[in-house]
Motif scaffolding. Sequence first.
Motif, mmCIF file in Angstrom:
data_model
loop_
_atom_site.group_PDB
_atom_site.id
_atom_site.type_symbol
_atom_site.label_atom_id
_atom_site.label_comp_id
_atom_site.label_asym_id
_atom_site.label_seq_id
_atom_site.Cartn_x
_atom_site.Cartn_y
_atom_site.Cartn_z
ATOM 1 N N LEU A 85 0.660 -1.210 -0.132
ATOM 2 C CA LEU A 85 -0.145 0.396 -0.198
ATOM 3 C C LEU A 85 0.824 1.496 -0.299
ATOM 4 C CD1 LEU A 85 -2.694 -0.511 3.046
ATOM 5 C CD2 LEU A 85 -2.852 -0.936 0.438
ATOM 6 N N ASP A 86 0.672 1.972 -0.679
ATOM 7 C CA ASP A 86 1.420 3.711 -1.258
ATOM 8 C C ASP A 86 0.691 4.669 -1.903
ATOM 9 O OD1 ASP A 86 3.149 5.636 -0.766
ATOM 10 O OD2 ASP A 86 4.229 4.733 -2.513
ATOM 11 N N PRO A 87 -0.196 5.002 -0.965
ATOM 12 C CA PRO A 87 -0.303 5.461 0.909
ATOM 13 C C PRO A 87 -1.186 4.287 1.569
ATOM 14 C CG PRO A 87 -1.722 6.471 -0.343
ATOM 15 C CD PRO A 87 -1.410 6.746 -1.254
ATOM 16 N N VAL A 88 -1.072 4.546 2.491
ATOM 17 C CA VAL A 88 -1.358 3.856 3.683
ATOM 18 C C VAL A 88 -2.910 3.746 3.799
ATOM 19 C CG1 VAL A 88 -2.396 2.855 5.777
ATOM 20 C CG2 VAL A 88 0.474 2.121 4.276
ATOM 21 N N PRO A 89 -3.944 3.904 3.281
ATOM 22 C CA PRO A 89 -5.577 4.533 3.966
ATOM 23 C C PRO A 89 -5.741 4.254 5.393
ATOM 24 C CG PRO A 89 -5.937 2.778 2.444
ATOM 25 C CD PRO A 89 -4.420 2.230 2.715
ATOM 26 N N TRP A 90 -5.669 5.358 6.032
ATOM 27 C CA TRP A 90 -6.184 4.957 7.400
ATOM 28 C C TRP A 90 -7.485 6.119 8.026
ATOM 29 C CZ3 TRP A 90 -3.325 1.850 10.334
ATOM 30 C CH2 TRP A 90 -2.141 1.800 10.052
ATOM 31 N N THR A 91 -7.929 4.944 7.499
ATOM 32 C CA THR A 91 -10.165 5.452 7.785
ATOM 33 C C THR A 91 -10.097 6.214 8.596
ATOM 34 O OG1 THR A 91 -11.004 3.180 8.278
ATOM 35 C CG2 THR A 91 -10.095 4.026 5.654
ATOM 36 N N HIS A 144 -10.554 3.560 10.849
ATOM 37 C CA HIS A 144 -9.366 2.959 11.501
ATOM 38 C C HIS A 144 -8.548 4.132 12.887
ATOM 39 C CE1 HIS A 144 -8.462 0.795 7.710
ATOM 40 N NE2 HIS A 144 -7.757 0.040 9.216
ATOM 41 N N SER A 174 -4.549 9.340 4.903
ATOM 42 C CA SER A 174 -3.855 9.014 3.518
ATOM 43 C C SER A 174 -2.137 8.771 3.282
ATOM 44 C CB SER A 174 -4.092 8.381 1.775
ATOM 45 O OG SER A 174 -5.577 7.601 1.852
#
Lengths: 294, 239
Positions: free
Chosen positions: B179-185, B188, B226
């Motif tokens: 993952l790039d970027p990491v989706p911190w929803t 989360h 993200s």
Amino acid sequence: MKTRPLGETGHDSSIMTFGTIALNWLEQEGADQMVELVLDRGVNHFDVAPMYGDTELKLGPKLRQHRDEIFLGCKTQERTYEGAKRKLEQSLNRLGVDHIDLYQVHGLEYEEELDTITGEGGALEAFREAKDDGLISHIGLTSHSEPQLILDAIDRIDDLETLMFPMNPVVAGKDDADHDYEAVLERAAEEGIGTLGIKAFAKGPWPSTDELPEADRPYANWYEPVDTPREIEERFDFAAAQGLTSVVSMGDPKLMAMVLDAATRYDGMDESAQRSLVEKLRHDESPVPEQLHH
Amino acid sequence: MDVPTTVSTALEDRPVSGAVCLEAGAGVGNTTAGLLAAGASRVYAVTNDAAHAKAVSERVARAEPDRTAVLEADLRSLPLADDSVEIITAHGLFNVLPPESLDAVVGEFRRVASPGCHLVVDDYEPLPSDAAIRELFALENATSELARGRPALTFYPADVVRRLFVGDGWTFDREWTLLDPVPWTENHVRAHANVARSFASKLPDELGDQLAADADRLETAIGSESVGEMYSIAFQYPE
């Protein structure tokens, strides 16, 4: 705007297809401007249907002016020879042209319909006759239905040259057979069939009409769309990166400039960024609460 | 259930079919589901968290009782025999392992690994210094340190994980970006804020209330973000 070969039709379609239903919401002058805008940005594939209100009539003037620059797709929901023949004549009349490049079976939903279309007195007889008479050049099919039905259609229609079906990160994140449009993409690539993606910009279904009456919806789309430049760009990039020939634009004319901008600037999408989008949407609608990780 | 793309991608070049697998740190069972979908002959889903063990049992193991064993156990002393596992996965595990546990866990992986065993470690690079969510993770770590004397999260760089296992005899195979970027929803962010609030509730009232209020504030302020990168590293143990 980049182009890609539309299967084995011999046509290179722009990676964005203009869904002309957007014209239905505009007066004639605005419709004319919209056509000029999308042509100016390099779109060469238009898609229309008789069921889209006045769209055929509003597209007519500019279509005739720029006929050589436009690969025109049209479609019919008629399933019988007589019905399809009549609808094709009607579309040619309403559009004011003597030829449609791609004529598509519209919205295939059930296996029985496939029996009717491919059987004696079925719509495909009218399609093939029109092809022999030079009224159309290519035969396609569109469906929102389950992927297996589309795969069956590929098996049963030898002269099928294009398919139109849903593709977006929500669909791509689901593993079950009802969402396996990747299988359709793979099969289409093997068979040399061109692919057109719909619902690329879908955020979700509209709230129920009790919650939000149809007249109060802010956009004229079948579904609630994403509507910021960043989201529209990532949705376009994702759909285009799945290997579709072309991504069909949204129904609402207010969002067209953003879709055109995304399509013009498309330059691939890293797989890690594609997965990032799938993950984001999976967690947005995840039934499992309290996940710390991806 | 749907296997997350991070999991299916990390497993796609591993010989899972027919293999005996260990999911170390089973979470809610996403990787167990991925291993089963890829044809594992048996999956040991190990977690030290009773709620996670229950989640894996209900979501995944119930449908595949013959191929799944959910074990509530400590990864520092695995209830598995020597040389008994052909694939080990640690998907999002290392960031919840405090530094002092690393050596014991790495040692257990080596002990249970059969010759030729594959190991996949998927985790997060340290976040860039301008990431807003760093403040929430810092609060989560502060409350965790105060409540139980160890951090909640440690982000080990891929290079460090690689050296750790190569130093223990594993052969490096490949590294991918998952993952790039990491989706911190929002989900989360809320889940991490909940962890911080939970530790805060164990602290003396005045301090705990202040830290819980900080968690509320950060949850709202961050919303979603993200940022960062998730990697996947694969190793193999010599035959």
